[in-house]
Design a protein around this motif. Structure first.
Motif, PDB file in Angstrom:
ATOM      1  N   ASP A 138       0.826  -1.214   0.000  1.00 47.47           N
ATOM      2  CA  ASP A 138       0.000   0.000   0.000  1.00 47.47           C
ATOM      3  C   ASP A 138       0.859   1.264   0.000  1.00 47.47           C
ATOM      4  OD1 ASP A 138      -2.206  -1.694   0.091  1.00 47.47           O
ATOM      5  OD2 ASP A 138      -2.304  -1.619   2.273  1.00 47.47           O
ATOM      6  N   GLY A 139       1.973   1.220  -0.753  1.00 45.82           N
ATOM      7  CA  GLY A 139       2.835   2.388  -0.910  1.00 45.82           C
ATOM      8  C   GLY A 139       3.844   2.600   0.200  1.00 45.82           C
ATOM      9  N   ARG A 140       3.820   1.772   1.218  1.00 47.78           N
ATOM     10  CA  ARG A 140       4.766   1.908   2.339  1.00 47.78           C
ATOM     11  C   ARG A 140       5.755   0.753   2.305  1.00 47.78           C
ATOM     12  NH1 ARG A 140       1.844   2.948   7.804  1.00 47.78           N
ATOM     13  NH2 ARG A 140       3.947   3.572   8.305  1.00 47.78           N
ATOM     14  N   GLN A 141       7.019   1.073   2.615  1.00 42.18           N
ATOM     15  CA  GLN A 141       8.040   0.035   2.554  1.00 42.18           C
ATOM     16  C   GLN A 141       7.758  -1.066   3.567  1.00 42.18           C
ATOM     17  OE1 GLN A 141      12.055   1.421   2.222  1.00 42.18           O
ATOM     18  NE2 GLN A 141      12.922  -0.574   2.737  1.00 42.18           N
ATOM     19  N   HIS A 142       7.699  -2.289   3.072  1.00 45.67           N
ATOM     20  CA  HIS A 142       7.461  -3.467   3.902  1.00 45.67           C
ATOM     21  C   HIS A 142       8.779  -4.166   4.210  1.00 45.67           C
ATOM     22  CE1 HIS A 142       5.716  -7.203   5.360  1.00 45.67           C
ATOM     23  NE2 HIS A 142       6.438  -7.847   4.462  1.00 45.67           N
ATOM     24  N   THR A 143       9.612  -4.339   3.198  1.00 44.52           N
ATOM     25  CA  THR A 143      10.885  -5.034   3.385  1.00 44.52           C
ATOM     26  C   THR A 143      11.817  -4.725   2.230  1.00 44.52           C
ATOM     27  OG1 THR A 143      11.846  -7.176   3.995  1.00 44.52           O
ATOM     28  CG2 THR A 143      10.268  -7.198   2.191  1.00 44.52           C
ATOM     29  N   PHE A 144      13.069  -5.173   2.356  1.00 43.33           N
ATOM     30  CA  PHE A 144      14.020  -5.080   1.257  1.00 43.33           C
ATOM     31  C   PHE A 144      14.990  -6.252   1.326  1.00 43.33           C
ATOM     32  CE2 PHE A 144      15.765  -2.689   4.771  1.00 43.33           C
ATOM     33  CZ  PHE A 144      17.121  -2.946   4.759  1.00 43.33           C
ATOM     34  N   TRP A 145      15.720  -6.464   0.241  1.00 47.56           N
ATOM     35  CA  TRP A 145      16.669  -7.553   0.012  1.00 47.56           C
ATOM     36  C   TRP A 145      16.009  -8.918  -0.041  1.00 47.56           C
ATOM     37  CZ3 TRP A 145      20.701  -5.444   3.938  1.00 47.56           C
ATOM     38  CH2 TRP A 145      21.367  -4.358   3.374  1.00 47.56           C
ATOM     39  N   ARG A 146      15.537  -9.432   1.062  1.00 49.32           N
ATOM     40  CA  ARG A 146      14.909 -10.762   1.076  1.00 49.32           C
ATOM     41  C   ARG A 146      13.474 -10.632   1.587  1.00 49.32           C
ATOM     42  NH1 ARG A 146      18.379 -14.417  -0.782  1.00 49.32           N
ATOM     43  NH2 ARG A 146      20.537 -14.116  -0.246  1.00 49.32           N
ATOM     44  N   VAL A 147      12.561 -11.316   0.915  1.00 50.27           N
ATOM     45  CA  VAL A 147      11.151 -11.239   1.277  1.00 50.27           C
ATOM     46  C   VAL A 147      10.783 -12.485   2.077  1.00 50.27           C
ATOM     47  CG1 VAL A 147       8.785 -11.006   0.434  1.00 50.27           C
ATOM     48  CG2 VAL A 147      10.677  -9.972  -0.851  1.00 50.27           C
ATOM     49  N   ASP A 148      10.314 -12.284   3.287  1.00 46.37           N
ATOM     50  CA  ASP A 148       9.854 -13.383   4.123  1.00 46.37           C
ATOM     51  C   ASP A 148       8.399 -13.665   3.776  1.00 46.37           C
ATOM     52  OD1 ASP A 148       8.339 -14.307   6.691  1.00 46.37           O
ATOM     53  OD2 ASP A 148      10.449 -14.812   7.062  1.00 46.37           O
ATOM     54  N   GLU A 149       8.159 -14.862   3.262  1.00 44.66           N
ATOM     55  CA  GLU A 149       6.827 -15.226   2.779  1.00 44.66           C
ATOM     56  C   GLU A 149       5.762 -15.106   3.869  1.00 44.66           C
ATOM     57  OE1 GLU A 149       4.715 -19.074   0.665  1.00 44.66           O
ATOM     58  OE2 GLU A 149       6.875 -18.791   0.454  1.00 44.66           O
ATOM     59  N   GLN A 150       6.044 -15.617   5.047  1.00 40.75           N
ATOM     60  CA  GLN A 150       5.047 -15.572   6.121  1.00 40.75           C
ATOM     61  C   GLN A 150       4.788 -14.150   6.598  1.00 40.75           C
ATOM     62  OE1 GLN A 150       6.241 -18.423   9.096  1.00 40.75           O
ATOM     63  NE2 GLN A 150       5.531 -20.119   7.861  1.00 40.75           N
ATOM     64  N   ARG A 151       5.839 -13.342   6.652  1.00 43.34           N
ATOM     65  CA  ARG A 151       5.667 -11.950   7.088  1.00 43.34           C
ATOM     66  C   ARG A 151       4.816 -11.166   6.091  1.00 43.34           C
ATOM     67  NH1 ARG A 151       9.088  -7.149   6.571  1.00 43.34           N
ATOM     68  NH2 ARG A 151       8.416  -5.711   8.199  1.00 43.34           N
ATOM     69  N   LEU A 152       5.061 -11.381   4.797  1.00 45.65           N
ATOM     70  CA  LEU A 152       4.264 -10.696   3.775  1.00 45.65           C
ATOM     71  C   LEU A 152       2.811 -11.157   3.839  1.00 45.65           C
ATOM     72  CD1 LEU A 152       3.978  -8.794   1.378  1.00 45.65           C
ATOM     73  CD2 LEU A 152       4.745 -10.686  -0.101  1.00 45.65           C
ATOM     74  N   ARG A 153       2.605 -12.446   3.955  1.00 45.11           N
ATOM     75  CA  ARG A 153       1.239 -12.978   4.052  1.00 45.11           C
ATOM     76  C   ARG A 153       0.502 -12.365   5.244  1.00 45.11           C
ATOM     77  NH1 ARG A 153       2.470 -17.924   3.780  1.00 45.11           N
ATOM     78  NH2 ARG A 153       2.063 -18.207   1.574  1.00 45.11           N
ATOM     79  N   LYS A 154       1.189 -12.293   6.381  1.00 50.83           N
ATOM     80  CA  LYS A 154       0.586 -11.725   7.581  1.00 50.83           C
ATOM     81  C   LYS A 154       0.226 -10.255   7.370  1.00 50.83           C
ATOM     82  CE  LYS A 154       1.392 -11.128  12.509  1.00 50.83           C
ATOM     83  NZ  LYS A 154       2.307 -11.381  13.635  1.00 50.83           N
ATOM     84  N   ALA A 155       1.116  -9.504   6.733  1.00 51.10           N
ATOM     85  CA  ALA A 155       0.852  -8.089   6.482  1.00 51.10           C
ATOM     86  C   ALA A 155      -0.365  -7.880   5.597  1.00 51.10           C
ATOM     87  CB  ALA A 155       2.075  -7.432   5.835  1.00 51.10           C
ATOM     88  N   LEU A 156      -0.609  -8.833   4.709  1.00 51.02           N
ATOM     89  CA  LEU A 156      -1.718  -8.699   3.766  1.00 51.02           C
ATOM     90  C   LEU A 156      -3.042  -9.264   4.294  1.00 51.02           C
ATOM     91  CD1 LEU A 156       0.130  -9.620   0.483  1.00 51.02           C
ATOM     92  CD2 LEU A 156      -0.520  -7.334   1.276  1.00 51.02           C
ATOM     93  N   THR A 157      -2.996 -10.050   5.360  1.00 49.92           N
ATOM     94  CA  THR A 157      -4.217 -10.703   5.821  1.00 49.92           C
ATOM     95  C   THR A 157      -4.668 -10.255   7.191  1.00 49.92           C
ATOM     96  OG1 THR A 157      -2.955 -12.603   6.662  1.00 49.92           O
ATOM     97  CG2 THR A 157      -3.854 -12.761   4.432  1.00 49.92           C
ATOM     98  N   GLU A 158      -3.911  -9.431   7.856  1.00 52.34           N
ATOM     99  CA  GLU A 158      -4.345  -8.962   9.178  1.00 52.34           C
ATOM    100  C   GLU A 158      -4.879  -7.555   9.123  1.00 52.34           C
ATOM    101  OE1 GLU A 158      -1.199  -9.610  11.987  1.00 52.34           O
ATOM    102  OE2 GLU A 158      -1.827 -11.662  12.217  1.00 52.34           O
TER     103      GLU A 158
END
Length: 92
Positions: free
Chosen positions: A72-92
């Protein structure tokens, strides 16, 4: 019993967007794109890719951090993407 992907899909908020900022020939970017494609596909969130070699502002802002993932336009992560962390950010 529902599988996990359908549970995530039901929880995904509407109007979310993921942006992957990358550059050509970047193996970390390729890895990040695989994770973004998989997670966004599972939860039903659209995603887009932007190339820093074609956007001077993105290049100046992120060239030392790519790949960069924005949620949503805000930095979530860089270099390596943690699958579970991204999923959590999108579903909570």
């Amino acid at each position: 019993m529902a599988d996990m992907s359908s549970l995530f899909r039901r929880k995904a908020p509407q109007g979310r967007t993921v942006t992957l900022i990358r550059k050509p020939g970047c193996h970390l970017c390729d890895d990040a794109q695989s994770v973004v494609e998989r997670v966004c596909g599972e939860v039903g969130v659209p995603w887009e890719s932007k190339d820093i070699s074609r956007d001077q502002q993105l290049h100046e802002q992120y060239w030392e951090q790519i790949p960069v993932v924005l949620v949503d336009g805000r930095q979530h992560t860089f270099w390596r993407v943690d699958e579970q962390r991204l999923r959590k950010a999108l579903t909570e």
